[in-house]
Design an enzyme around this catalytic site. Sequence first.
Site, mmCIF file in Angstrom:
data_model
loop_
_atom_site.group_PDB
_atom_site.id
_atom_site.type_symbol
_atom_site.label_atom_id
_atom_site.label_comp_id
_atom_site.label_asym_id
_atom_site.label_seq_id
_atom_site.Cartn_x
_atom_site.Cartn_y
_atom_site.Cartn_z
ATOM 1 N N ARG A 101 0.875 -1.181 0.000
ATOM 2 C CA ARG A 101 0.000 0.000 0.000
ATOM 3 C C ARG A 101 0.906 1.223 0.000
ATOM 4 O O ARG A 101 1.717 1.390 0.915
ATOM 5 C CB ARG A 101 -0.907 0.016 1.238
ATOM 6 C CG ARG A 101 -1.515 1.394 1.491
ATOM 7 C CD ARG A 101 -2.574 1.405 2.541
ATOM 8 N NE ARG A 101 -3.765 0.735 2.073
ATOM 9 C CZ ARG A 101 -4.958 0.854 2.657
ATOM 10 N NH1 ARG A 101 -5.101 1.616 3.726
ATOM 11 N NH2 ARG A 101 -6.001 0.205 2.179
ATOM 12 N N HIS A 128 -7.643 0.895 -6.058
ATOM 13 C CA HIS A 128 -7.820 0.078 -4.845
ATOM 14 C C HIS A 128 -8.557 -1.206 -5.246
ATOM 15 O O HIS A 128 -9.712 -1.423 -4.882
ATOM 16 C CB HIS A 128 -8.602 0.876 -3.799
ATOM 17 C CG HIS A 128 -8.530 0.310 -2.406
ATOM 18 N ND1 HIS A 128 -7.789 -0.823 -2.097
ATOM 19 C CD2 HIS A 128 -9.104 0.709 -1.239
ATOM 20 C CE1 HIS A 128 -7.913 -1.079 -0.805
ATOM 21 N NE2 HIS A 128 -8.704 -0.165 -0.265
ATOM 22 N N GLN A 131 -10.257 -3.744 -2.653
ATOM 23 C CA GLN A 131 -11.513 -3.215 -2.117
ATOM 24 C C GLN A 131 -12.671 -3.551 -3.053
ATOM 25 O O GLN A 131 -13.742 -3.987 -2.619
ATOM 26 C CB GLN A 131 -11.406 -1.690 -1.960
ATOM 27 C CG GLN A 131 -12.671 -1.055 -1.447
ATOM 28 C CD GLN A 131 -13.015 -1.526 -0.052
ATOM 29 O OE1 GLN A 131 -12.183 -1.449 0.845
ATOM 30 N NE2 GLN A 131 -14.224 -2.021 0.156
ATOM 31 N N ASP A 218 -17.152 7.446 -0.928
ATOM 32 C CA ASP A 218 -15.879 7.359 -0.205
ATOM 33 C C ASP A 218 -15.555 8.761 0.309
ATOM 34 O O ASP A 218 -16.214 9.739 -0.070
ATOM 35 C CB ASP A 218 -14.784 6.837 -1.160
ATOM 36 C CG ASP A 218 -13.471 6.514 -0.463
ATOM 37 O OD1 ASP A 218 -13.437 6.473 0.782
ATOM 38 O OD2 ASP A 218 -12.459 6.313 -1.172
ATOM 39 N N CYS A 258 -16.218 2.037 1.445
ATOM 40 C CA CYS A 258 -15.048 1.184 1.740
ATOM 41 C C CYS A 258 -14.550 1.358 3.166
ATOM 42 O O CYS A 258 -13.860 0.496 3.685
ATOM 43 C CB CYS A 258 -13.939 1.464 0.745
ATOM 44 S SG CYS A 258 -13.310 3.158 0.808
ATOM 45 N N ARG A 286 -13.557 -8.207 2.611
ATOM 46 C CA ARG A 286 -12.136 -8.030 2.288
ATOM 47 C C ARG A 286 -11.375 -9.314 2.636
ATOM 48 O O ARG A 286 -10.527 -9.771 1.874
ATOM 49 C CB ARG A 286 -11.545 -6.850 3.083
ATOM 50 C CG ARG A 286 -12.074 -5.478 2.691
ATOM 51 C CD ARG A 286 -11.647 -5.055 1.307
ATOM 52 N NE ARG A 286 -10.201 -5.031 1.148
ATOM 53 C CZ ARG A 286 -9.404 -4.016 1.512
ATOM 54 N NH1 ARG A 286 -9.926 -2.929 2.018
ATOM 55 N NH2 ARG A 286 -8.091 -4.078 1.326
HETATM 56 N N1 NVA Z 1 -9.909 6.793 -1.028
HETATM 57 C C1 NVA Z 1 -9.473 6.411 0.295
HETATM 58 C C2 NVA Z 1 -9.703 4.949 0.521
HETATM 59 C C3 NVA Z 1 -9.313 4.456 1.883
HETATM 60 C C4 NVA Z 1 -9.476 2.988 2.035
HETATM 61 C C5 NVA Z 1 -8.014 6.771 0.467
HETATM 62 O O1 NVA Z 1 -7.252 6.554 -0.473
HETATM 63 O O2 NVA Z 1 -7.653 7.270 1.521
HETATM 64 N N1 CP Z 2 -11.050 0.143 3.032
HETATM 65 C C1 CP Z 2 -9.764 0.076 3.387
HETATM 66 O O1 CP Z 2 -8.876 -0.203 2.581
HETATM 67 O O2 CP Z 2 -9.540 0.288 4.716
HETATM 68 P P1 CP Z 2 -8.139 0.494 5.425
HETATM 69 O O3 CP Z 2 -7.585 1.813 4.969
HETATM 70 O O4 CP Z 2 -8.452 0.469 6.887
HETATM 71 O O5 CP Z 2 -7.220 -0.633 5.033
#
Ligand code: NVA
Ligand code: CP
Length: 299
Positions: A101, A128, A131, A218, A258, A286
């Site tokens: 990530r 993502h 997700q 989101d 998400c 997930r």
């Molecule tokens: N769009 C959000 C998703 C978090 C799981 C981010 O990138 O922070």
């Molecule tokens: N939805 C998601 O990816 O959550 P986290 O940021 O907690 O991993």
Amino acid sequence: MPKRDFLQIPDLTADEIRELLDLARKMKAGKYTKRPLAGKTLGMIFTKSSTRTRVSFEVGTFQLGGHALFLSARDLQLGRGEPIKDTARVLSRYVDGIMIRTFDHADVVELARHASVPVVNGLTDHLHPCQVLADLLTVQECVGGWEGKVAAWVGDGNNVANSWLHAAGVLGFELRLACPEGFEPDREVFDRTKELTTVSIHEDPEEAVQGAHVVNTDVWASMGQEGEAEARKLAFKGFSVDAQLMRHAAPDAIFLHCLPAHRGEEVTDEVIEGAQSRVFDQAENRLHVQKALLVMLME
Ligand code: NVA
Ligand code: CP
């Protein structure tokens, strides 16, 4: 067999997505008892925070008989400037798969290019995909699949939205996005999806949500955009998913997010806590889809 990565939804065919979701459902039902990752290790590199991704990958690897290593980029030499291509080659000598990530999607592509073990994208600024696999399983369970169904996305055209576009393109369902001007999804992803299925961008959330079976949103400021949070609150005014907006969707529509969510911004407390919300099933999924994915890539 060459190693396979999962960096984006189109890395899987429609048939492979269906197979993966079948396996995930079997795992969720407790009908899968194999331990194909026995003796194997998944390295998990994080340069951003995580609750769901970290815990579901770690628990999932353990349940499949394997071991997961949490590697904070802050503590890795990567954080002190060791090149990604060197990190990829070194980790490949120790672990059997890498989940990452991070911010720049190009870094994940670079990691995958130089790693000799499968690489999984656990979120970048661009995509993502894990997700959206979980979201698809939730759609299968709660609305009986996506065929002939309409999904709506309300808010920021971000990483999750881009992966939803990919899913619509691969699986061929209709996706309508309502985004403020300047916050549309990735142009290239959108244009390519347009050649494959029905997708549209709307300025009016009600128009996008009209008759939809899935209403998805989101946060307005993703990880790395914290400095823009106040400006984004202004730009996204009118793009909250509230009970009034949900009334425009199909009567049995589900609400997805998400998580983490900001109540009072992209969604009201009433909707996320309401009868149509499936956000905790979605979060649970997930675990199941990623276990199926790890079996597919690392068995
Ligand atoms: N769009 C959000 C998703 C978090 C799981 C981010 O990138 O922070
Ligand atoms: N939805 C998601 O990816 O959550 P986290 O940021 O907690 O991993």
